[in-house]
Design a protein around this motif. Structure first.
Motif, PDB file in Angstrom:
ATOM      1  N   ILE A 118       0.834  -1.208   0.000  1.00 41.22           N
ATOM      2  CA  ILE A 118       0.000   0.000   0.000  1.00 41.22           C
ATOM      3  C   ILE A 118       0.867   1.256   0.000  1.00 41.22           C
ATOM      4  O   ILE A 118       2.038   1.225   0.402  1.00 41.22           O
ATOM      5  N   LYS A 140      -8.252  -5.778   2.793  1.00 44.23           N
ATOM      6  CA  LYS A 140      -8.511  -4.400   2.364  1.00 44.23           C
ATOM      7  C   LYS A 140      -9.283  -3.642   3.440  1.00 44.23           C
ATOM      8  O   LYS A 140      -8.927  -2.504   3.785  1.00 44.23           O
ATOM      9  N   ASP A 141     -10.345  -4.246   3.973  1.00 42.19           N
ATOM     10  CA  ASP A 141     -11.144  -3.599   5.017  1.00 42.19           C
ATOM     11  C   ASP A 141     -10.286  -3.267   6.229  1.00 42.19           C
ATOM     12  O   ASP A 141     -10.391  -2.175   6.805  1.00 42.19           O
ATOM     13  N   ILE A 144      -7.849  -0.298   5.389  1.00 44.96           N
ATOM     14  CA  ILE A 144      -8.536   0.999   5.337  1.00 44.96           C
ATOM     15  C   ILE A 144      -8.846   1.498   6.748  1.00 44.96           C
ATOM     16  O   ILE A 144      -8.732   2.687   7.037  1.00 44.96           O
ATOM     17  N   LYS A 145      -9.199   0.561   7.632  1.00 42.33           N
ATOM     18  CA  LYS A 145      -9.468   0.935   9.027  1.00 42.33           C
ATOM     19  C   LYS A 145      -8.182   1.366   9.729  1.00 42.33           C
ATOM     20  O   LYS A 145      -8.157   2.361  10.448  1.00 42.33           O
ATOM     21  N   HIS A 147      -5.259   2.316   8.234  1.00 40.88           N
ATOM     22  CA  HIS A 147      -4.594   3.415   7.518  1.00 40.88           C
ATOM     23  C   HIS A 147      -5.636   4.176   6.681  1.00 40.88           C
ATOM     24  O   HIS A 147      -5.754   3.949   5.473  1.00 40.88           O
ATOM     25  N   PRO A 148      -6.378   5.085   7.265  1.00 37.63           N
ATOM     26  CA  PRO A 148      -7.437   5.770   6.510  1.00 37.63           C
ATOM     27  C   PRO A 148      -6.915   6.656   5.368  1.00 37.63           C
ATOM     28  O   PRO A 148      -7.693   7.083   4.530  1.00 37.63           O
ATOM     29  N   THR A 149      -5.614   6.894   5.328  1.00 32.70           N
ATOM     30  CA  THR A 149      -5.067   7.751   4.267  1.00 32.70           C
ATOM     31  C   THR A 149      -4.452   6.940   3.117  1.00 32.70           C
ATOM     32  O   THR A 149      -3.616   7.453   2.380  1.00 32.70           O
ATOM     33  N   ILE A 150      -4.891   5.702   2.935  1.00 32.27           N
ATOM     34  CA  ILE A 150      -4.396   4.886   1.814  1.00 32.27           C
ATOM     35  C   ILE A 150      -4.777   5.566   0.502  1.00 32.27           C
ATOM     36  O   ILE A 150      -5.922   5.974   0.316  1.00 32.27           O
ATOM     37  N   THR A 151      -3.799   5.676  -0.399  1.00 36.83           N
ATOM     38  CA  THR A 151      -4.079   6.237  -1.719  1.00 36.83           C
ATOM     39  C   THR A 151      -3.987   5.174  -2.819  1.00 36.83           C
ATOM     40  O   THR A 151      -4.612   5.328  -3.861  1.00 36.83           O
ATOM     41  N   ILE A 153      -3.442   0.699  -3.496  1.00 37.85           N
ATOM     42  CA  ILE A 153      -3.189  -0.692  -3.096  1.00 37.85           C
ATOM     43  C   ILE A 153      -2.646  -1.372  -4.336  1.00 37.85           C
ATOM     44  O   ILE A 153      -3.371  -1.541  -5.330  1.00 37.85           O
TER      45      ILE A 153
END
Length: 158
Positions: A118, A140-141, A144-145, A147-151, A153
Motif C-alpha cells: 500500500i 482491504k477492510d 482501510i481501518k 490506515h485511513p489515508t491509503i491512496t 493498493i
C-alpha cells in the motif's frame, strides 16, 4: 502488456523487452504493437536519446495509429506549468504504455509470494508499505481501518 483505449481504438504493447543495461538517455526496449487486438508491427528504442523506431508494414494500420495518436490530448508538467504535447504524439503514447507496463511488472514483483503493498497519502511514489499477508477483501477492510489515508493498493493495480 499495457493498453491505452480511447476514441474506440485500443492500442497495446505486448512481448515487451526492456534492456536497462543499454538504456542511456531514454529507455532501450522493443515491443509488438497491437491495434484493436491485431498485431500490426513493432516498436523499438535504442536508448540513446532518440525517437522510437516503428516497423508497421501495413500502411493503413500505420495511418490509423498515427491519426489516433495525433487526436490524443496529451500534456506534461515543466516548471510547475502544464504544457500540451504538439509533436511526436505516438512516441509519447508508446512511452506512456511502456512506463505503465514496467510499473505493473514492479508491482507484481513486490506482491509476489502473497504480499500486500500500500501507499499512504504523502508517500513518495516509489515508497510502499509491505504486509506479508495475502490480499483479500478482509485485508482491504482492515487496511482501510488501520490506515485511513491509503491512496493506492498495489494488488488492485495488477
Amino acid at each position: 502488456m499495457k493498453t491505452k483505449t480511447s476514441n474506440e481504438i485500443k492500442v497495446e504493447l505486448k512481448a515487451i523487452k526492456f534492456h536497462q543495461d543499454m538504456s542511456e538517455e531514454t529507455n532501450c526496449f522493443s515491443a509488438n504493437i497491437y491495434l484493436n487486438g491485431k498485431k500490426i508491427g513493432s516498436v523499438k528504442n535504442q536508448g540513446h536519446g532518440g525517437c522510437n523506431f516503428y516497423e508497421i508494414p501495413d500502411r493503413e494500420s500505420e495511418k490509423i495509429l498515427d491519426d489516433w495518436a495525433d487526436s490524443q490530448e496529451l500534456t506534461y508538467e515543466l516548471g510547475g506549468e502544464t504544457h500540451e504535447v504538439v509533436t511526436e504524439k505516438l512516441d509519447w503514447v508508446i512511452d506512456e504504455l511502456f512506463d505503465k507496463a514496467m510499473e505493473i511488472k514492479d508491482l507484481k514483483r513486490m506482491c509476489r509470494g502473497g504480499k500486500t503493498a500500500i501507499q499512504l497519502e504523502g508517500d513518495d511514489k516509489n515508497s510502499w508499505m509491505i504486509y506479508n499477508l495475502p490480499y483479500s477483501q478482509l485485508m482491504k477492510d482492515w487496511l482501510i481501518k488501520k490506515h485511513p489515508t491509503i491512496t493506492r493498493i498495489a494488488n488492485e493495480e495488477i
